[in-house]
Every structure is written in structure tokens, then in C-alpha cells.
Scaffold this motif. Sequence first.
Motif, mmCIF file in Angstrom:
data_model
loop_
_atom_site.group_PDB
_atom_site.id
_atom_site.type_symbol
_atom_site.label_atom_id
_atom_site.label_comp_id
_atom_site.label_asym_id
_atom_site.label_seq_id
_atom_site.Cartn_x
_atom_site.Cartn_y
_atom_site.Cartn_z
ATOM 1 N N MET A 256 84.255 83.075 37.833
ATOM 2 C CA MET A 256 84.829 81.947 37.174
ATOM 3 C C MET A 256 86.326 82.185 36.749
ATOM 4 O O MET A 256 86.481 83.103 36.042
ATOM 5 N N HIS A 257 87.230 81.824 37.571
ATOM 6 C CA HIS A 257 88.685 82.222 37.499
ATOM 7 C C HIS A 257 88.943 83.509 38.092
ATOM 8 O O HIS A 257 88.296 84.619 38.031
ATOM 9 N N SER A 306 84.343 86.412 28.492
ATOM 10 C CA SER A 306 84.574 86.894 29.733
ATOM 11 C C SER A 306 84.220 88.650 29.386
ATOM 12 O O SER A 306 83.631 89.203 28.650
#
Length: 374
Positions: A256-257, A306
Motif C-alpha cells: 500500500m503506497h 505502517s
Amino acid sequence: MTIVQDVNLLEEIKTYANTQGTNYPIVNSYNEWDPLEEVIVGVVEGATIPDLEVAVKATIPEDQIEYFQKNAGKKFPQEAINAAAKELEEFVNILEGEGITVRRPDKINQARSYGTQEWQSKGGLYQAMPRDLLIVIGDQIIESPLAWRSRYFEIFSFREMLKDYFKKGGKWVAAPKPELPDHFYRPEYVSTGNDDEYAINEFEPTFDAADFIRCGRDIFVQKSNVTNDFGIDWLARQIGDKFRVHKLKFTDSHPMHVDATFMPLAPGHLLLNPERATEIPSLFKSWNIMYSPKSTLPKSHPMYMSSSWVNMNILMLDEKRVVVERQEQPLIDLFKKNGFEPILCDFRNFYSFGGGFHCATVDVRRRGGLQSYV
Ligand code: DAV
């Protein structure tokens, strides 16, 4: 890591008119390194623990799952928010001190429930990471169709500035609002880190803008637990045939990202995550490849959303000056060794909310035009 597909592959268009020295549109940014003139910086006040949605569970650290499950809809600990907010202020002061115009979104209370006719969310998330919500490609500022229900209305706190950019001549575009029905998500999905399967399907286009990185006419993107092929195709068609969109695939079990994995710093210089980027993408074979050292963050530091690879999530102010976390000495040394000029800012408390300097910003205007770099 390999390029698995080129989208919008057209005949070579080399260098477009470089408008340096002339006036730029209010919205103007083609890459990650031209001299920065105006930037949006998020706010973290009001940050709220999201529902443990399928696409949230697929991306957050496993040791946070129970915490999210128990506390969805409540605010994150106030001390953590305050400490992160203080660092954001330091970051804003640094940017303004460098002569850069900084815009901030409205602070809104995210700890309120909402829904559509199909689903309910206990609350929102935050306005801390504008990089996920907005992407500037050339003279367009584009709102992303986010895959998390807890981020459905996040863009509203940026609307005052978007309206203002529009009034000053900016091209303001929003991707189709997704429906996010239950059948869009794949709760049964278990990542291997190497497959091409994710927690969402292709029912409708979604992407987080932070899965894209801009290198002039070449735009790089990874598919992830929030970005699907349909979303990538939508963006590629929207920006048109002046640009080529390349899909990259990394070894990452929670994608994700892409900006804690793959960070072009300046023409000829690429920062890579050594655990995820096991191959150099073919277009970058002639570039100086820098592998990011691991973060110096202690294991005990809370990371709600994260990994600690957000240390490599930096912001370039131009081809030399780079904003780096003050305590990331090995990374600071690497930058210096390669001719960059680190500008240090405390950011560990902000890290806790899932991002670094790149995540916390959107570069609205950089001084430069469309060129080819790879
Ligand atoms: O753990 O690499 C970084 C997210 C940046 N928004 C990670 C995710």
C-alpha cells in the motif's frame, strides 16, 4: 521487481517545451525533484482509529489488528497526536523558511459515524497524508478514488484549497466516486508477498495516489491492497498520451503506497528499499541506485499503520535538498555521500501514523516542465 506491463505505450515523445523562466500554472508538477514552490502539508489533529476493514487489515502491522478491532471509531491517543502535530509544525516552518508556500487542510472531527445506503463506517481516519488523496500530474490536480471506507470523505477537508486552485486557473479533476460494496473486498485473501493478488478486486476503479511516482513523462505505479488495474487504467487515460504509465511489482506482503519502496530522488538517482526491490527496474539500469538503510527507530516505538521503512519516505525540495528525519543517521550519511544536502526534521512521532515527509505532502507547484528522464 520487474515492469509487468506498460500502459499507454506510445511512440517516443522526448522533451516538451521546458517553461523554465516563464510563469507556471498554479498547479504544475511533473516529477519528485523540480524546485518546490507550493506544497500541501496534512494535519493530524482528530486522527481516528478506522474500522478493521478488509483492506485495512491487509496493510496494517499484525500487532495492531486487535487494537483496531477494539478501538475503531475512537481517537488515537491524544499524546501521540500532539507529538506528531508538533513535528508537522516544525516541518512547515522548515518549508516556509526555504521560501515555499504551504497550504493546510481544514481540521475536522473524524470520530463521527457515516455511511452510504450499502455500508456504515464508525468514523473517518485523518487528514494527515494528502499524498494518498491527491496527485498532481502536469497541470492537473486529481482526487483519488480511495478503497478504504474510512477515508470516503477525507477529501472534503481539502476542498477549500481545491476550489481556490480552480479559481486561479488550476485543472481540478476527481476520479469516479467508488461504491465500495462488500463484494469489492476479498476477506479470504492471504498474501504471499510475490503474487498478483490483493485484498480488493476489479469491480470498480480505485487507487491511492501514493501508489504512483512521477518521473516526467514516465509515471510508475504498483498494484496494491488499495490500487487495482481498473484504477491505474483510469488514471492513465485521464492524463493522456503525453505520459507513459509503467506498472512495477515488488516483493511486499502488505503493499500500500510505493513511496517507502521506490523513490526517484533526482535525474539519475534512485532510492530503493533493499528488502522489497530485489531487482532494479529495467528503465533505471543506468541510474545511481541507492539502497536505503533500515530505520534507526527503536522496536518499541508505536507504529499503528505502517512499517518503519517510512524512513525512506523523504521530500525533495529540488535536485539536491532533501528533507530527512533527524535521527536517521545512516540514511543522512548515504545522502551526503551521494551529493545531496539533507535538511533535518524530527518526524518519528508522525511516523506512528503511517508516513514520512512524502506521505504528509502534495507538491502542487514545482518549477519545471515535462521531460523524459529514463
Ligand atoms: O510500510 O511501507 C508506507 C506507507 C506510506 N504511506 C510501508 C507503507
